[in-house]
Design a protein around this motif. Sequence first.
Motif, PDB file in Angstrom:
ATOM      1  N   LEU A 176     -90.056 -80.054  14.034  1.00 22.46           N
ATOM      2  CA  LEU A 176     -90.222 -80.994  15.140  1.00 22.46           C
ATOM      3  C   LEU A 176     -89.379 -80.595  16.355  1.00 22.46           C
ATOM      4  N   GLU A 177     -88.141 -80.190  16.116  1.00 23.16           N
ATOM      5  CA  GLU A 177     -87.254 -79.802  17.225  1.00 23.16           C
ATOM      6  C   GLU A 177     -87.737 -78.547  17.940  1.00 23.16           C
ATOM      7  N   ALA A 178     -88.528 -77.720  17.230  1.00 22.98           N
ATOM      8  CA  ALA A 178     -89.087 -76.508  17.833  1.00 22.98           C
ATOM      9  C   ALA A 178     -90.418 -76.792  18.527  1.00 22.98           C
ATOM     10  N   GLY A 179     -90.730 -78.071  18.709  1.00 24.04           N
ATOM     11  CA  GLY A 179     -91.993 -78.415  19.351  1.00 24.04           C
ATOM     12  C   GLY A 179     -93.185 -78.125  18.467  1.00 24.04           C
ATOM     13  N   CYS A 180     -92.962 -78.145  17.158  1.00 26.12           N
ATOM     14  CA  CYS A 180     -94.005 -77.900  16.154  1.00 26.12           C
ATOM     15  C   CYS A 180     -94.581 -76.490  16.266  1.00 26.12           C
ATOM     16  N   ALA A 181     -93.758 -75.549  16.701  1.00 32.17           N
ATOM     17  CA  ALA A 181     -94.218 -74.177  16.904  1.00 32.17           C
ATOM     18  C   ALA A 181     -93.967 -73.273  15.701  1.00 32.17           C
ATOM     19  N   ILE A 182     -93.188 -73.739  14.734  1.00 35.22           N
ATOM     20  CA  ILE A 182     -92.859 -72.916  13.566  1.00 35.22           C
ATOM     21  C   ILE A 182     -93.828 -73.279  12.439  1.00 35.22           C
ATOM     22  N   ARG A 183     -94.727 -72.397  12.122  1.00 32.55           N
ATOM     23  CA  ARG A 183     -95.732 -72.666  11.093  1.00 32.55           C
ATOM     24  C   ARG A 183     -95.246 -72.175   9.735  1.00 32.55           C
ATOM     25  N   GLY A 184     -95.598 -72.901   8.702  1.00 31.04           N
ATOM     26  CA  GLY A 184     -95.333 -72.468   7.337  1.00 31.04           C
ATOM     27  C   GLY A 184     -93.876 -72.413   6.947  1.00 31.04           C
ATOM     28  N   ALA A 185     -93.028 -73.234   7.554  1.00 37.64           N
ATOM     29  CA  ALA A 185     -91.592 -73.180   7.283  1.00 37.64           C
ATOM     30  C   ALA A 185     -91.122 -74.254   6.305  1.00 37.64           C
ATOM     31  N   VAL A 186     -92.036 -75.102   5.834  1.00 41.32           N
ATOM     32  CA  VAL A 186     -91.661 -76.213   4.969  1.00 41.32           C
ATOM     33  C   VAL A 186     -92.417 -76.094   3.647  1.00 41.32           C
ATOM     34  N   CYS A 187     -91.674 -76.016   2.558  1.00 43.04           N
ATOM     35  CA  CYS A 187     -92.289 -75.918   1.235  1.00 43.04           C
ATOM     36  C   CYS A 187     -91.998 -77.189   0.442  1.00 43.04           C
ATOM     37  N   PRO A 188     -93.005 -78.043   0.240  1.00 46.98           N
ATOM     38  CA  PRO A 188     -92.797 -79.224  -0.590  1.00 46.98           C
ATOM     39  C   PRO A 188     -92.750 -78.823  -2.063  1.00 46.98           C
ATOM     40  N   LYS A 189     -91.647 -79.150  -2.730  1.00 50.72           N
ATOM     41  CA  LYS A 189     -91.462 -78.721  -4.121  1.00 50.72           C
ATOM     42  C   LYS A 189     -91.516 -79.863  -5.118  1.00 50.72           C
ATOM     43  N   THR A 190     -90.963 -81.008  -4.780  1.00 47.81           N
ATOM     44  CA  THR A 190     -90.952 -82.126  -5.720  1.00 47.81           C
ATOM     45  C   THR A 190     -92.269 -82.896  -5.610  1.00 47.81           C
ATOM     46  N   PRO A 191     -92.595 -83.688  -6.619  1.00 46.43           N
ATOM     47  CA  PRO A 191     -93.813 -84.509  -6.512  1.00 46.43           C
ATOM     48  C   PRO A 191     -93.800 -85.419  -5.278  1.00 46.43           C
TER      49      PRO A 191
END
Length: 103
Positions: A58-73
């Motif tokens: 969000l702070e990068a203006g939503c410019a960073i793609r694929g940087a978040v990996c959801p691991k828990t349910p």
Amino acid sequence: MRFWLLCMLMMPGTAQAISPEWTAEKCVRFERAWDMATDGETIDGLSPEFIAANRVFLEAGCAIRGAVCPKTPEERELADMLSLMAVAEGATGSFLPFRCLAD
């Protein structure tokens, strides 16, 4: 509560041309959805890394793609809900920050 939120935000949007303004608007919408879904609270099952990675996106203006990996349910459930909300708002799946690389 999350189901109701999803229903409220799934109103079809108008098609938008790809522009810096539309990219910024998608980011605002994603941030609003994140804030509404998390309600400013700590949610059990969300790791500090997951929360921090979303904040960086969000702070990068939503410019960073694929940087978040959801691991828990709980992270996967939230990522799924945010993905549906984003697509319902007119964003494409490639806009989202979620991606997990195979180890």
